[in-house]
Design a protein around this motif. Structure first.
Motif, PDB file in Angstrom:
ATOM      1  N   LEU A  86       0.851  -1.186   0.000  1.00 18.99           N
ATOM      2  CA  LEU A  86       0.000   0.000   0.000  1.00 18.99           C
ATOM      3  C   LEU A  86       0.891   1.242   0.000  1.00 18.99           C
ATOM      4  O   LEU A  86       1.788   1.364   0.836  1.00 18.99           O
ATOM      5  N   PRO A  87       0.693   2.170  -0.935  1.00 24.05           N
ATOM      6  CA  PRO A  87       1.594   3.321  -1.045  1.00 24.05           C
ATOM      7  C   PRO A  87       1.343   4.359   0.053  1.00 24.05           C
ATOM      8  O   PRO A  87       0.573   5.300  -0.112  1.00 24.05           O
ATOM      9  N   THR A  88       2.001   4.162   1.169  1.00 30.38           N
ATOM     10  CA  THR A  88       1.799   5.013   2.350  1.00 30.38           C
ATOM     11  C   THR A  88       2.895   6.063   2.476  1.00 30.38           C
ATOM     12  O   THR A  88       4.006   5.922   1.967  1.00 30.38           O
ATOM     13  N   LEU A  89       2.552   7.112   3.204  1.00 26.09           N
ATOM     14  CA  LEU A  89       3.473   8.157   3.635  1.00 26.09           C
ATOM     15  C   LEU A  89       3.117   8.504   5.073  1.00 26.09           C
ATOM     16  O   LEU A  89       1.941   8.474   5.449  1.00 26.09           O
ATOM     17  N   THR A  90       4.116   8.836   5.881  1.00 22.16           N
ATOM     18  CA  THR A  90       3.866   9.243   7.269  1.00 22.16           C
ATOM     19  C   THR A  90       4.587  10.556   7.536  1.00 22.16           C
ATOM     20  O   THR A  90       5.734  10.734   7.120  1.00 22.16           O
ATOM     21  N   THR A  91       3.898  11.458   8.208  1.00 22.28           N
ATOM     22  CA  THR A  91       4.533  12.696   8.668  1.00 22.28           C
ATOM     23  C   THR A  91       4.443  12.768  10.184  1.00 22.28           C
ATOM     24  O   THR A  91       3.416  12.416  10.764  1.00 22.28           O
ATOM     25  N   ASN A  92       5.530  13.179  10.815  1.00 24.56           N
ATOM     26  CA  ASN A  92       5.556  13.369  12.269  1.00 24.56           C
ATOM     27  C   ASN A  92       5.861  14.840  12.533  1.00 24.56           C
ATOM     28  O   ASN A  92       6.951  15.322  12.219  1.00 24.56           O
ATOM     29  N   CYS A  93       4.899  15.528  13.113  1.00 26.32           N
ATOM     30  CA  CYS A  93       5.019  16.981  13.267  1.00 26.32           C
ATOM     31  C   CYS A  93       5.273  17.369  14.716  1.00 26.32           C
ATOM     32  O   CYS A  93       4.999  16.613  15.645  1.00 26.32           O
ATOM     33  N   SER A  94       5.779  18.581  14.897  1.00 23.19           N
ATOM     34  CA  SER A  94       5.936  19.155  16.234  1.00 23.19           C
ATOM     35  C   SER A  94       4.640  19.860  16.638  1.00 23.19           C
ATOM     36  O   SER A  94       3.625  19.792  15.936  1.00 23.19           O
TER      37      SER A  94
END
Length: 356
Positions: A180-188
């Motif tokens: 599955l073409p996923t992306l993850t972002t981890n923000c402040s």
């Protein structure tokens, strides 16, 4: 134009993203939101007549509903903002965080996988599942520690952080196991207009205007990296369009500030914009007993997204904070609508019995 299914789009970051997406013509938007206490459809009132925006009330944990929406609207991407997100509430009631952040994300992933597997090959190549997460999954930093990188080991210290860490791992697993073409972002820490006033900045602004105590945990030296919400939305869209499938991107404001400093800056702005006769707002500052497991410092190293995609924050903390205070001063009707009896009861439960 792309069609994006946005989950949690009536909350703080999700609503700001949708408003920006429609203003900039990034995409047609389907907004799925459960409408919990922190959701507010007034955030999106200006889109009521927009034919390319549709709102659906529902839970990401409702597998049948997700299936229906995917078949009905055939989105090109799913953008998952939906989450329980307040550490204090996770300490008082961790169950809700497991249900939404872990089980809900799993159900959303599973429905997305089944939908994606039925797409034509070109559409499979174009499809994206972007999961919005937090820097809190990385744990706590000492003053001289380097900032969190994408390869920093996870070390969550609150039920909220643990639930988000779990959801991040499921997203990663669905990429590596199923493709599955996923992306993850981890923000402040995000701040800006339309934030529910349980978080530090809006809570301080509104308590100060009401001449109520400004509660600060412990010694006030817990440090956070502050990210203006508009900058965050720009970064998310950039990752959605240009990010490498399967990758994680840290998004930070490059503005570390101690909680006490944040509150003092808000007080100084209010002294200028909404002065009280012979009283400085800083006199309302009250130190209260620290919360359990309170992480000392967060900081984001966002060199990867800068080097790979060319993003960096445009707003510094002073300019963003001024815009934020001005928005709350100018939107008193919005403020009164969200400060319900339930919200006041929560403030009493969380802060009243803490020792000064």
């Amino acid at each position: 134009m792309q069609t994006i299914l946005v989950t949690g789009g009536a909350g703080f970051i999700g609503a700001n993203f949708i408003l920006q997406a429609r203003k900039e013509q990034w995409a047609n938007v389907i907004n799925l939101d459960k409408l919990t206490y922190a959701s507010n459809l007034q955030n999106l009132a200006e889109l009521e007549t927009d034919p390319n925006y549709h709102f659906v009330q529902g839970d990401i944990g409702n597998f049948e509903l997700i299936n229906y929406l995917l078949e009905q609207y055939q989105p090109d991407a799913i953008l998952n903002f939906a989450a329980e997100s307040h550490v204090d509430r996770s300490i008082l009631n961790p169950h809700d965080f497991i249900q939404t952040n872990v089980v809900g994300t799993f159900q959303l992933l599973e429905a997305s996988r089944l939908y994606w597997q039925k797409l034509s090959s070109p559409k499979q190549q174009q499809f994206r599942f972007l999961h919005v997460s937090t820097d809190e999954v990385y744990g706590s930093l000492q003053p001289q520690d380097p900032a969190f990188r994408e390869d920093t080991p996870y070390a969550p210290n609150s039920p909220y952080a643990a639930s988000k860490a779990s959801s991040d791992h499921f997203v990663r697993a669905y990429y590596h196991t199923y493709g599955l073409p996923t992306l993850t972002t981890n923000c402040s820490n995000n701040y800006g207009p339309r934030q529910f006033p349980e978080k530090l900045i809006p809570l301080t602004i509104l308590n100060a205007l009401d001449q109520q105590p400004l509660p600060i945990y412990g010694d006030g030296q817990n440090i956070r990296d502050w990210l203006y919400v508009t900058d965050h939305c720009e970064a998310i869209y950039l990752v959605l369009q240009q990010g490498k499938v399967g990758e994680t991107y840290n998004i930070g404001g490059l503005d570390e500030k101690a909680n006490l400093t944040v509150v003092e800056k808000i007080c100084a702005i209010l002294d200028d914009l909404a002065p009280k006769s012979n009283v400085h707002y800083s006199s309302l500052i009250t130190f209260v007993k620290d919360r359990p497991g309170h992480d000392r410092r967060y900081a984001i190293d966002c060199s990867k997204i800068h080097q790979d995609l060319g993003w960096k924050p445009q707003e510094n903390f002073d300019s963003g904070l001024l815009k934020t205070v001005q928005w709350y001063l100018a939107n008193s009707v919005w403020v009164e609508q969200v400060r319900s009896g339930a919200y006041k009861n929560w403030l009493k439960q969380n802060y009243e019995n803490r020792n000064s």
